[in-house]
Design a protein around this motif. Structure first.
Motif, PDB file in Angstrom:
ATOM      1  N   GLN A 162       0.849  -1.150  -0.007  1.00 22.00           N
ATOM      2  CA  GLN A 162       0.210  -0.015   0.098  1.00 22.00           C
ATOM      3  C   GLN A 162       0.964   1.299  -0.222  1.00 22.00           C
ATOM      4  N   GLY A 163       1.974   1.094   0.536  1.00 20.91           N
ATOM      5  CA  GLY A 163       2.941   2.274   0.646  1.00 20.91           C
ATOM      6  C   GLY A 163       3.335   2.681  -0.558  1.00 20.91           C
ATOM      7  N   ARG A 164       3.888   1.783  -1.354  1.00 17.04           N
ATOM      8  CA  ARG A 164       4.463   1.952  -2.615  1.00 17.04           C
ATOM      9  C   ARG A 164       3.110   2.584  -3.566  1.00 17.04           C
ATOM     10  N   ASN A 212       5.489  11.644  12.199  1.00 21.64           N
ATOM     11  CA  ASN A 212       5.474  12.297  10.467  1.00 21.64           C
ATOM     12  C   ASN A 212       3.984  12.462  10.295  1.00 21.64           C
ATOM     13  N   VAL A 213       3.136  11.559  10.740  1.00 25.28           N
ATOM     14  CA  VAL A 213       1.629  11.564  10.278  1.00 25.28           C
ATOM     15  C   VAL A 213       1.081  12.823  10.464  1.00 25.28           C
ATOM     16  N   THR A 214       1.524  13.744  11.371  1.00 28.75           N
ATOM     17  CA  THR A 214       1.043  15.113  11.442  1.00 28.75           C
ATOM     18  C   THR A 214       1.741  16.230  10.869  1.00 28.75           C
ATOM     19  N   GLN A 215       2.895  15.991  10.326  1.00 29.67           N
ATOM     20  CA  GLN A 215       3.944  16.653   9.508  1.00 29.67           C
ATOM     21  C   GLN A 215       3.707  16.740   8.049  1.00 29.67           C
ATOM     22  N   VAL A 216       3.412  15.816   7.500  1.00 29.58           N
ATOM     23  CA  VAL A 216       3.415  15.540   6.078  1.00 29.58           C
ATOM     24  C   VAL A 216       2.196  16.141   5.516  1.00 29.58           C
ATOM     25  N   SER A 217       2.088  16.497   3.869  1.00 30.12           N
ATOM     26  CA  SER A 217       1.375  17.285   3.460  1.00 30.12           C
ATOM     27  C   SER A 217       0.042  16.471   2.779  1.00 30.12           C
ATOM     28  N   THR A 218       0.311  15.214   2.629  1.00 26.36           N
ATOM     29  CA  THR A 218      -1.067  14.795   1.889  1.00 26.36           C
ATOM     30  C   THR A 218      -1.578  13.120   2.582  1.00 26.36           C
ATOM     31  N   GLU A 251       7.024  -1.089  12.769  1.00 25.81           N
ATOM     32  CA  GLU A 251       8.111  -0.999  13.573  1.00 25.81           C
ATOM     33  C   GLU A 251       7.480  -1.016  14.873  1.00 25.81           C
ATOM     34  N   ALA A 252       6.327  -0.624  15.383  1.00 24.39           N
ATOM     35  CA  ALA A 252       5.583  -0.850  16.696  1.00 24.39           C
ATOM     36  C   ALA A 252       5.409  -2.434  17.108  1.00 24.39           C
ATOM     37  N   GLN A 253       5.073  -3.038  15.788  1.00 21.66           N
ATOM     38  CA  GLN A 253       4.902  -4.746  15.982  1.00 21.66           C
ATOM     39  C   GLN A 253       6.197  -5.310  16.436  1.00 21.66           C
ATOM     40  N   ALA A 279       1.927   5.977   8.738  1.00 21.65           N
ATOM     41  CA  ALA A 279       1.204   5.287   9.777  1.00 21.65           C
ATOM     42  C   ALA A 279       1.424   3.660   9.526  1.00 21.65           C
ATOM     43  N   SER A 280       1.410   3.368   8.247  1.00 26.38           N
ATOM     44  CA  SER A 280       1.397   1.801   7.963  1.00 26.38           C
ATOM     45  C   SER A 280       2.894   1.382   8.228  1.00 26.38           C
TER      46      SER A 280
END
Length: 264
Positions: free
Chosen positions: A27-29, A185-191, A205-207, A199-200
C-alpha cells in the motif's frame, strides 16, 4: 546464563511480522506513487492540489495550497522522507554489523537470532529504498547516510553486544525511535497518501518493538520456552499481557525532527 529460544514459535512471530510488512509496503508504494504524481503536477503548474492538514489550530478540515505553497509542502516532505531514510539506513547498518559478529551471524550463532537480524535488516532496507525513491522522484537527493543523532549511540553500543538479549535490547531502541518518528510524521506531512505511508510503516516498527519487548521479558525471566503463538496463558507471568504494549498512546518524545536526517 544462556537462554535457548523456541525456534518454531519465534519463526511464527517473524512470519506474521513479514506479512504486516508486506501489506504496509504494498500500500505504501501505491501511496508514494500517488503523492509523487500530485506533487510533480503542482510543481509544473498543474491543477491537482496537495493538501496540508492542520495548518492552524482550531481550523477544521484541510486547506488547499496554491502552487507556491504546494512546492513548500513538497520540500518539507522531502526532508521528512530523507530523515526517515536515515533512520532506516541506521537500522540496516546496525543489523549488518551485528551479523558480522561470530555470536550473531556466525556458524555457531543462535539460528533464530540470526534469522531475525537478517529478516529485519531486509525490511528496513525496503523501507529506506521506498523513502529514497520518492525523494529522488521529487527532485531531492537520496539519503544514504545513517541518522546523525542516533548513529553515534549505536556505534558505541554495537561493540558491547555479547548475547541474544543484547541484540534484542538494541533492536528495541531502534524500532522505538523509528516508530515514534513515523507516528509524529503523520502530523507533519502534506497529504493523505504520505500520512497513510507513515502510519503503515509505524505499525510495522511498533509490532517489532512489541514482539521484542515480550521476548526480552521472557528471556529475563528465564522463560524462553513460553515464546509461542498461541501462548500457554496459564503459564505466562501476569505482566506478559501488557509488557509489549506499555503505553496507551504511542509516545513521540524520541521522534526525530523532520530535518534531522535531511541531506544538507
Amino acid at each position: 546464563m544462556e537462554h535457548h529460544l523456541d525456534e518454531r514459535h519465534l519463526r511464527t512471530l517473524m512470519e506474521q511480522s513479514q506479512d504486516l510488512h508486506a501489506d504496509a509496503m504494498r500500500q505504501g508504494r501505491a501511496d508514494l506513487a500517488e503523492y509523487v504524481n500530485a506533487a510533480r503536477e503542482q510543481r509544473l503548474g498543474g491543477s491537482r492540489p496537495l493538501v496540508l492538514a492542520g495548518l492552524a489550530a482550531g481550523v477544521a478540515g484541510a486547506a488547499v495550497l496554491g502552487t507556491a505553497g504546494a512546492a513548500y509542502a513538497a520540500d518539507t516532505d522531502v526532508q521528512v522522507l530523507q530523515t526517515a531514510a536515515s533512520l532506516e539506513n541506521l537500522a540496516v547498518s546496525t543489523y549488518k554489523t551485528a551479523l558480522t559478529l561470530p555470536y550473531i551471524g556466525g556458524a555457531s550463532a543462535n539460528t533464530v537470532v540470526k534469522a531475525f537480524a537478517m529478516k529485519t535488516m531486509q525490511q528496513h532496507t525496503e523501507h529506506a529504498q521506498a523513502f529514497n525513491n520518492a525523494v529522488k522522484k521529487l527532485g531531492g537527493k537520496e539519503q544514504t547516510a545513517p541518522d546523525p543523532k542516533y548513529a553515534p549511540i549505536v556505534a558505541s553500543t554495537v561493540p558491547t553486544i555479547k548475547t541474544a538479549a543484547d541484540v534484542v535490547k538494541l533492536a528495541i531502541t531502534l524500532e522505538d525511535v523509528a516508530a515514534q518518528t513515523y507516528v509524529k510524521n503523520v502530523t507533519q506531512v502534506s497529504t493523505g497518501e504520505l500520512r497513510q505511508l507513515f502510519a503503515s510503516v509505524a505499525g510495522v516498527e511498533a509490532q517489532h518493538r512489541a514482539i521484542l519487548l515480550a521476548v526480552q521479558a521472557l528471556l529475563a525471566g528465564n522463560a524462553a520456552d513460553l515464546i509461542a503463538l498461541p501462548p500457554d496463558g496459564a503459564k505466562l507471568p501476569a505482566a506478559a499481557g501488557g509488557v509489549g504494549f506499555p503505553d496507551s498512546f504511542y509516545a513521540t518524545d524520541k521522534a526525530s525532527p523532520a530535518d534531522e536526517g535531511a541531506v544538507k
